[in-house]
Scaffold this active site. Structure first.
Site, PDB file in Angstrom:
ATOM      1  N   HIS A 116       0.810  -1.215   0.000  1.00  0.00           N
ATOM      2  CA  HIS A 116       0.000   0.000   0.000  1.00  0.00           C
ATOM      3  C   HIS A 116       0.849   1.274   0.000  1.00  0.00           C
ATOM      4  O   HIS A 116       0.338   2.351  -0.309  1.00  0.00           O
ATOM      5  CB  HIS A 116      -0.990   0.014   1.181  1.00  0.00           C
ATOM      6  CG  HIS A 116      -0.395   0.217   2.526  1.00  0.00           C
ATOM      7  ND1 HIS A 116      -0.233  -0.795   3.443  1.00  0.00           N
ATOM      8  CD2 HIS A 116       0.076   1.339   3.141  1.00  0.00           C
ATOM      9  CE1 HIS A 116       0.291  -0.309   4.559  1.00  0.00           C
ATOM     10  NE2 HIS A 116       0.495   0.993   4.398  1.00  0.00           N
ATOM     11  N   ASP A 146       0.124  -7.658   1.336  1.00  0.00           N
ATOM     12  CA  ASP A 146       0.479  -6.239   1.488  1.00  0.00           C
ATOM     13  C   ASP A 146       1.990  -6.044   1.535  1.00  0.00           C
ATOM     14  O   ASP A 146       2.514  -5.337   2.399  1.00  0.00           O
ATOM     15  CB  ASP A 146      -0.176  -5.651   2.735  1.00  0.00           C
ATOM     16  CG  ASP A 146      -0.104  -4.114   2.754  1.00  0.00           C
ATOM     17  OD1 ASP A 146       0.154  -3.523   1.681  1.00  0.00           O
ATOM     18  OD2 ASP A 146      -0.292  -3.517   3.834  1.00  0.00           O
ATOM     19  N   SER A 226       4.593   2.567   7.724  1.00  0.00           N
ATOM     20  CA  SER A 226       4.278   1.408   6.894  1.00  0.00           C
ATOM     21  C   SER A 226       5.484   0.906   6.132  1.00  0.00           C
ATOM     22  O   SER A 226       6.194   1.682   5.480  1.00  0.00           O
ATOM     23  CB  SER A 226       3.178   1.759   5.884  1.00  0.00           C
ATOM     24  OG  SER A 226       1.919   1.772   6.476  1.00  0.00           O
TER      25      SER A 226
END
Length: 391
Positions: A116, A146, A226
């Site tokens: 992402h 992911d 992230s």
């Protein structure tokens, strides 16, 4: 990143505030800025090549506290990078910018991050701890987990310091951990905490596929973390920080962060680095874990196993002939008539979570023997696992 749903974090151009686009519960922790509303999240791939330190598995640290944290940070920080992205529209017009974190995998310039972080990015650049910046290219991805791999070329060998990965199966609840990332654009921020829980499930990311075996931590992670590492007390990577959960609906850290386990991250690294498509198997059932109470409600003899409540059309389960429960009866009571899955290839299945994780361990196209109880009779059926499609 998110455990029950995902959402982008948006910072409008020219403003020093974050605006949250909430979707369900939890929040992807990549930072995204936009001058035209919500920017697309970005795409990446994860991988390891020859010469990579990810090729060997190291024992997990057993330290209960990190007394030498400053020294550890100095040692492992060069293995962490900031990943900057530019999101462009179909006409090539700049729509927004994003910031995440990455982990250096090898001397070939491969860097692991979250899918992402780079999904939808027209441009990717990688910033190292010394401030130098190089263009990056997405070479492979595993959207279902992911994960993605970005590669830089032409980097001096001194900049490429591969991280060391631990065996996440050895991680224990309560052990000390620390994270390095870029929360809210505060580059290479260090936070610490403990492992709060294991075998969590992250659901509803960009693809909607659950990621299993996720590590829960109270080390603070926020938008911009992230794709960054969660380290153990020996400075080895045990997870890739990916999401947070906040039951209040606010998109800020409140003590619950999630990291994709290092073993999950490493499983498909060679294929991602090689640019090969990553697929995941699916049985195609919905079910509940049986216990003495709901087994009696459903009228089944077995008290352990997975009671099948639904079977997806066209799935491996349907083709194998698995039978779902009848239409729902009164609220809170299991309807009768469903099969009970008690084992896969001879391995006992006692929970729906165990069943799902076991299926994840196979490959698309693998045939598995399901031990089933139907109307009080034990039988075996064979299912050829199909590709997970989001159905």
């Amino acid at each position: 990143m998110d455990i029950k749903g995902w959402q982008s974090w948006i910072r409008p151009a020219g403003l020093g505030v974050l605006i949250v686009l909430a979707m369900l519960i939890g929040g992807i922790i990549a930072t995204r800025s936009s001058a035209h509303g919500p920017a697309s999240t970005a795409t990446a791939a994860a991988a390891a090549s020859s010469g990579s330190s990810t090729g060997r598995t190291l024992p997990v640290a057993s330290n209960s506290a990190i007394g030498n944290l400053p020294d550890l940070v100095d040692r492992v920080k060069p293995s962490v990078v900031a990943i900057n992205t530019v999101v462009t529209g179909r006409n090539g017009q700049r729509q927004g910018e994003g910031l995440g974190t990455g982990i250096v995998l090898d001397k070939s310039g491969n860097i692991l991050t979250n899918y992402h972080v780079i999904d939808g990015a027209g441009q990717v650049s990688v910033e190292f701890t010394d401030g130098s910046m190089l263009p990056g290219k997405v070479v492979g991805s595993d959207p279902g987990n992911d994960l993605a791999v970005v590669q830089v070329t032409g980097a001096p060998a001194s900049l490429l310091v591969p991280a060391k990965f631990a065996d996440s199966d050895g991680v224990r609840v309560g052990e000390s951990v620390f994270a390095i990332g870029n929360p809210f654009s505060l580059e290479f921020t260090v936070t610490s905490g403990i492992v709060s829980g294991l075998n969590r499930q992250s659901e509803g990311g960009i693809t909607g596929r659950p990621v299993r075996g996720v590590i829960q931590t109270d080390a603070a992670v926020n938008p911009g973390n992230s794709g960054g590492p969660l380290f153990d007390a020996d400075g080895n990577v045990i997870g890739v920080n990916t999401s947070i959960e906040n039951p209040t609906g606010q998109r800020v850290f409140v003590g619950i962060g999630f990291a994709i386990s290092s073993n999950t991250a490493q499983r498909f690294l060679p294929d991602m680095i090689a640019g090969k498509p990553i697929t995941h198997p699916q049985l195609g059932v919905a079910g509940v874990t049986l216990n003495t109470v709901n087994a009696k409600e459903a009228g089944v003899d077995a008290q352990k196993g997975v009671y099948v409540t639904a079977v997806n059309a066209g799935s491996a389960a349907e083709r194998a002939g698995l039978k779902p429960a009848a239409a729902a009866s009164s609220a809170g009571v299991l309807p009768p008539g469903g099969d009970v899955i008690t084992a896969i290839d001879g391995k006992p299945m006692t929970t729906i979570e165990q069943l799902a994780k076991t299926v994840d361990g196979y490959k698309v196209g693998d045939s598995v023997k399901l031990s089933v109880i139907r109307a009080g009779k034990a039988m075996d059926v064979t299912a050829a696992l199909r590709e997970w499609t989001g159905q």
